[in-house]
Design an enzyme around this catalytic site. Structure first.
Site, short mmCIF file in Angstrom:
data_model
loop_
_atom_site.label_atom_id
_atom_site.label_comp_id
_atom_site.label_asym_id
_atom_site.label_seq_id
_atom_site.Cartn_x
_atom_site.Cartn_y
_atom_site.Cartn_z
N GLY A 1 1.60 2.65 11.05
CA GLY A 1 2.58 3.73 10.97
C GLY A 1 3.15 4.16 12.31
N HIS B 1 -9.96 1.59 4.42
CA HIS B 1 -8.72 1.81 5.18
C HIS B 1 -9.00 2.83 6.29
CE1 HIS B 1 -4.66 2.94 6.25
NE2 HIS B 1 -4.26 1.83 5.66
N GLU C 1 -7.38 5.23 7.40
CA GLU C 1 -7.09 6.64 7.07
C GLU C 1 -8.26 7.26 6.33
OE1 GLU C 1 -3.34 5.88 5.16
OE2 GLU C 1 -2.43 5.46 7.12
N GLY D 1 2.50 -1.03 4.56
CA GLY D 1 2.46 0.38 4.20
C GLY D 1 3.86 0.91 3.96
N SER E 1 2.52 -1.69 10.78
CA SER E 1 3.95 -1.69 11.12
C SER E 1 4.64 -3.02 10.80
CB SER E 1 4.15 -1.31 12.59
OG SER E 1 3.71 0.01 12.82
N ASN F 1 0.86 -1.19 0.00
CA ASN F 1 0.00 0.00 0.00
C ASN F 1 0.90 1.24 0.00
OD1 ASN F 1 -1.91 1.95 0.39
ND2 ASN F 1 -2.45 1.35 2.49
N TRP F 2 1.05 1.81 -1.18
CA TRP F 2 1.96 2.96 -1.31
C TRP F 2 1.35 4.24 -0.72
CZ3 TRP F 2 4.64 2.95 -6.83
CH2 TRP F 2 5.43 1.80 -6.95
N LYS F 3 0.07 4.18 -0.40
CA LYS F 3 -0.65 5.37 0.09
C LYS F 3 -0.42 6.53 -0.89
CE LYS F 3 -0.44 3.53 4.70
NZ LYS F 3 -0.47 3.77 6.13
N GLU G 1 -6.23 -4.57 10.59
CA GLU G 1 -5.23 -3.52 10.78
C GLU G 1 -5.62 -2.69 12.01
OE1 GLU G 1 -2.88 -2.38 7.11
OE2 GLU G 1 -4.71 -1.22 7.03
P1 PGA Z 1 2.23 0.65 7.91
O1 PGA Z 1 0.82 0.89 7.16
O2 PGA Z 1 2.79 -0.65 7.40
O3 PGA Z 1 3.05 1.84 7.50
O4 PGA Z 1 1.94 0.60 9.36
C1 PGA Z 1 -0.07 -0.16 6.98
C2 PGA Z 1 -1.32 0.34 6.31
O5 PGA Z 1 -1.79 1.43 6.64
O6 PGA Z 1 -1.88 -0.30 5.44
#
Ligand code: PGA
Length: 247
Positions: free
Chosen positions: A176, A103, A105, A227, A207, A9-11, A170
């Site tokens: 993160g 997600h 976010e 991520g 993470s 997931n490159w966001k 998640e």
């Molecule tokens: P992260 O993000 O690996 O940076 O914790 C995971 C995600 O939000 O999908």
């Protein structure tokens, strides 16, 4: 031997197409080099919408490397007067196979509701995309011991089609933060989720790095959602390799 799924997931990264192409090329050359080791891993790259066409069109040459593409979101209608939206039909027609939905976010920052996410899942399935539904409790909910209640509520929207949906557990507090969910704790959630659908693939995210990835596969997860570590090709491919060792 089961095939695990590892999602990158490159966001909202990177900032330029040039950087995105460099990242993708580094990733694919690593995949090619490790082809034999990685035959039991399906890698699903989810870049921002804008970069997808540049990668998807190369997929024919990469067919043998278990590489698939996904988007990080989609709308709940196929087309029409919906300014700024991208539909599952468009993604499917482009060559995507997956879409990340719900997600945390997007739930938090974009105020996506369960009703919206439910509609997105339905339209994605209709377009023959495979939805990856992200669910997870916040730190506050965890402290109040509401984890199972929250997960049950977040899952409700996918019935009766749950078996067609990939679920990514998640925990919001682990995303993160460099504070991954301890594998034993995550396993309890995995067992809880499996009760709703034996057939659904269940991934862990939050993470994940090359050090901890194997633990989640060892306790029974069907894959990982990665991520920030997915933006470092060497680290990401190391995750693929280490996770494969545990299948
Ligand atoms: P992260 O993000 O690996 O940076 O914790 C995971 C995600 O939000 O999908």
């Amino acid at each position: 031997m089961k095939k695990i799924k590892i999602v990158a997931n490159w966001k909202c990264n990177p900032g330029t197409l040039k950087e995105a192409k460099v990242l993708f090329n580094l990733l694919t050359s690593e995949l090619k080099k490790n082809f034999l080791i990685l035959k039991d891993v399906e890698t699903i790259v989810c870049p921002p919408f804008l970069y997808l066409p540049f990668f998807v069109f190369q997929v024919k040459n990469l067919k043998h490397y278990n590489l698939k593409f996904g988007a990080q979101n989609c709308f709940w209608e196929e087309k029409g007067p919906f300014t700024g939206e991208v539909s599952p039909l468009m993604l499917k027609n482009l060559g995507c196979q997956y879409v990340i939905l719900g997600h945390s976010e997007r739930r938090q920052i974009l105020k996506e509701t369960e009703l919206m996410i439910g509609k997105k899942i339905k339209t994605a399935l209709k377009a023959k995309l495979k939805p990856i539904l992200c669910i997870g409790e916040s730190l506050e909910e965890k402290k109040k011991k509401k984890t199972f209640q929250v997960l049950r509520r977040q899952l409700k929207i996918v019935f009766p089609e749950i078996s067609k949906v990939i679920i990514a557990y998640e925990p919001v507090w682990a995303i993160g933060t460099a504070m991954p969910c301890p594998p034993g704790e995550a396993q309890k959630i995995l067992f809880f989720l499996k009760k709703f659908s034996e057939k659904s693939k269940i991934l862990y995210g939050g993470s994940v790095n090359s050090q901890n990835c194997k633990e989640y596969i060892k306790v029974g997860f069907d894959g990982l959602l990665v991520g920030s570590a997915s933006l470092i090709p060497k680290e990401f491919v190391q995750i693929l390799k280490n996770a494969t060792n545990e299948i």
